[in-house]
Design a protein around this motif. Structure first.
Motif, PDB file in Angstrom:
ATOM      1  N   GLU A 198      24.109  48.219  81.993  1.00 43.42           N
ATOM      2  CA  GLU A 198      25.218  48.998  81.953  1.00 43.42           C
ATOM      3  C   GLU A 198      24.945  49.996  80.974  1.00 43.42           C
ATOM      4  N   GLY A 199      24.244  49.570  79.595  1.00 40.18           N
ATOM      5  CA  GLY A 199      24.036  50.621  78.482  1.00 40.18           C
ATOM      6  C   GLY A 199      23.052  51.556  78.791  1.00 40.18           C
ATOM      7  N   VAL A 200      22.303  51.032  79.395  1.00 39.45           N
ATOM      8  CA  VAL A 200      20.776  51.818  79.751  1.00 39.45           C
ATOM      9  C   VAL A 200      21.210  53.254  80.793  1.00 39.45           C
ATOM     10  N   ALA A 201      22.242  52.865  81.687  1.00 39.79           N
ATOM     11  CA  ALA A 201      22.716  53.682  82.536  1.00 39.79           C
ATOM     12  C   ALA A 201      23.546  55.066  81.969  1.00 39.79           C
ATOM     13  N   GLY A 202      23.927  54.825  80.762  1.00 40.20           N
ATOM     14  CA  GLY A 202      24.446  56.000  80.132  1.00 40.20           C
ATOM     15  C   GLY A 202      23.811  56.489  78.961  1.00 40.20           C
ATOM     16  N   ASP A 203      22.589  56.035  78.876  1.00 41.92           N
ATOM     17  CA  ASP A 203      21.511  56.278  77.696  1.00 41.92           C
ATOM     18  C   ASP A 203      20.776  57.518  77.895  1.00 41.92           C
ATOM     19  N   PRO A 204      20.912  58.764  77.264  1.00 41.73           N
ATOM     20  CA  PRO A 204      20.048  59.909  77.458  1.00 41.73           C
ATOM     21  C   PRO A 204      18.523  59.597  77.307  1.00 41.73           C
ATOM     22  N   LEU A 254      16.798  47.767  72.195  1.00 36.88           N
ATOM     23  CA  LEU A 254      16.902  46.924  71.282  1.00 36.88           C
ATOM     24  C   LEU A 254      18.490  46.970  71.243  1.00 36.88           C
ATOM     25  N   THR A 255      19.034  48.108  70.941  1.00 32.82           N
ATOM     26  CA  THR A 255      20.603  48.268  71.014  1.00 32.82           C
ATOM     27  C   THR A 255      21.221  47.789  72.142  1.00 32.82           C
ATOM     28  N   HIS A 256      20.892  48.229  73.389  1.00 35.65           N
ATOM     29  CA  HIS A 256      21.713  47.677  74.636  1.00 35.65           C
ATOM     30  C   HIS A 256      21.263  46.175  74.811  1.00 35.65           C
ATOM     31  N   MET A 257      20.119  45.743  74.452  1.00 38.14           N
ATOM     32  CA  MET A 257      19.706  44.321  74.697  1.00 38.14           C
ATOM     33  C   MET A 257      20.710  43.507  73.928  1.00 38.14           C
ATOM     34  N   ARG A 258      20.919  44.166  72.282  1.00 40.63           N
ATOM     35  CA  ARG A 258      21.673  43.317  71.447  1.00 40.63           C
ATOM     36  C   ARG A 258      23.163  42.857  71.876  1.00 40.63           C
ATOM     37  N   ALA A 259      23.793  44.194  72.466  1.00 37.64           N
ATOM     38  CA  ALA A 259      25.022  44.253  72.876  1.00 37.64           C
ATOM     39  C   ALA A 259      25.005  43.355  74.122  1.00 37.64           C
ATOM     40  N   ALA A 260      23.955  43.134  74.843  1.00 39.56           N
ATOM     41  CA  ALA A 260      24.252  42.214  76.161  1.00 39.56           C
ATOM     42  C   ALA A 260      23.942  40.818  75.601  1.00 39.56           C
ATOM     43  N   VAL A 261      23.114  40.433  74.620  1.00 36.76           N
ATOM     44  CA  VAL A 261      23.105  39.023  74.020  1.00 36.76           C
ATOM     45  C   VAL A 261      24.313  38.618  73.391  1.00 36.76           C
ATOM     46  N   ASP A 262      24.960  39.930  72.582  1.00 31.77           N
ATOM     47  CA  ASP A 262      26.200  39.228  72.073  1.00 31.77           C
ATOM     48  C   ASP A 262      27.407  38.843  73.015  1.00 31.77           C
ATOM     49  N   ASP A 263      27.223  39.415  74.264  1.00 32.45           N
ATOM     50  CA  ASP A 263      28.358  39.265  75.431  1.00 32.45           C
ATOM     51  C   ASP A 263      28.138  37.775  75.871  1.00 32.45           C
ATOM     52  N   LEU A 264      26.881  36.999  75.634  1.00 32.50           N
ATOM     53  CA  LEU A 264      26.551  35.739  76.035  1.00 32.50           C
ATOM     54  C   LEU A 264      27.477  34.597  75.228  1.00 32.50           C
ATOM     55  N   ASP A 265      27.696  33.391  75.651  1.00 28.44           N
ATOM     56  CA  ASP A 265      28.120  32.443  74.924  1.00 28.44           C
ATOM     57  C   ASP A 265      27.089  31.601  74.380  1.00 28.44           C
ATOM     58  N   LEU A 266      26.017  32.120  73.644  1.00 27.52           N
ATOM     59  CA  LEU A 266      24.843  31.320  73.242  1.00 27.52           C
ATOM     60  C   LEU A 266      25.111  30.552  72.076  1.00 27.52           C
ATOM     61  N   THR A 267      24.397  29.654  71.566  1.00 22.07           N
ATOM     62  CA  THR A 267      24.725  28.898  70.158  1.00 22.07           C
ATOM     63  C   THR A 267      23.711  29.807  69.466  1.00 22.07           C
ATOM     64  N   GLU A 268      24.051  29.624  68.003  1.00 17.91           N
ATOM     65  CA  GLU A 268      23.133  30.159  67.113  1.00 17.91           C
ATOM     66  C   GLU A 268      21.896  30.227  67.295  1.00 17.91           C
ATOM     67  N   GLU A 269      21.511  28.873  67.654  1.00 15.14           N
ATOM     68  CA  GLU A 269      19.959  28.776  67.744  1.00 15.14           C
ATOM     69  C   GLU A 269      19.368  29.512  69.099  1.00 15.14           C
ATOM     70  N   GLN A 270      20.206  29.364  70.129  1.00 16.53           N
ATOM     71  CA  GLN A 270      19.842  29.874  71.423  1.00 16.53           C
ATOM     72  C   GLN A 270      19.791  31.382  71.274  1.00 16.53           C
ATOM     73  N   ASP A 271      20.681  31.975  70.646  1.00 15.36           N
ATOM     74  CA  ASP A 271      20.588  33.377  70.263  1.00 15.36           C
ATOM     75  C   ASP A 271      19.564  33.852  69.419  1.00 15.36           C
ATOM     76  N   ARG A 272      19.129  32.971  68.483  1.00 15.47           N
ATOM     77  CA  ARG A 272      17.845  33.347  67.606  1.00 15.47           C
ATOM     78  C   ARG A 272      16.575  33.438  68.562  1.00 15.47           C
ATOM     79  N   THR A 273      16.690  32.010  69.423  1.00 15.33           N
ATOM     80  CA  THR A 273      15.303  32.309  70.154  1.00 15.33           C
ATOM     81  C   THR A 273      15.054  33.078  71.118  1.00 15.33           C
ATOM     82  N   LEU A 274      15.973  33.609  71.749  1.00 15.16           N
ATOM     83  CA  LEU A 274      16.131  34.702  72.662  1.00 15.16           C
ATOM     84  C   LEU A 274      15.827  36.074  72.047  1.00 15.16           C
ATOM     85  N   TRP A 275      16.675  36.310  70.961  1.00 17.23           N
ATOM     86  CA  TRP A 275      16.432  37.509  70.315  1.00 17.23           C
ATOM     87  C   TRP A 275      15.077  37.684  69.622  1.00 17.23           C
TER      88      TRP A 275
END
Length: 134
Positions: A33-39, A98-119
């Protein structure tokens, strides 16, 4: 009936821990969704419809994190650098991705550890795709 012997630890894959296919599909859909509008990034996707790219990334990430091997069954070895070589991926593209991926990760309900691992993985992957100065 197959029972797990007492005292045996059955480990889940990261894929299973974070919610499996649904979680990775949500992640990738939000990212695109972020990529679609990114020039900067949108021109790197020659297809009119981002759906096929979304499907490929979702399948890749699911496989990478311990889910079904559908990506490799359909496309062979991921060869990420080779597949991205035709595109000029510079620092600006890296940062936008990474900006679009960070927004996508933030929309998930991950634990802090899961977030860190994925990021940690996503930032490593983004850095490894850079193939141009700038």
């Amino acid at each position: 009936m197959n029972e797990i012997p007492h005292g045996t630890v059955q480990e889940q894959t990261f894929y299973e821990q974070v919610g499996g296919e649904e979680t990775f599909r949500r992640l990738v859909h939000r990212f695109y969704e972020g990529v679609a509008g990114d020039p900067l990034l949108r021109p790197m996707y020659p297809e009119e419809d981002l759906g096929p790219a979304e499907e490929r990334l979702a399948l890749f990430l699911m496989q990478y994190w311990g889910g079904p091997r559908t990506y490799s069954e359909n496309r062979g070895h991921p060869r990420l650098r080779m597949r991205h070589a035709p595109f000029a991926v510079d620092r600006a593209a890296h940062d936008a991705w990474l900006t679009h991926m960070r927004a996508a990760v933030d929309d998930l309900d991950l634990t802090e550890e899961q977030d860190r691992t994925l990021w940690t993985y996503l930032t490593y992957a983004a850095a490894s795709m850079v193939n141009r100065a700038g």
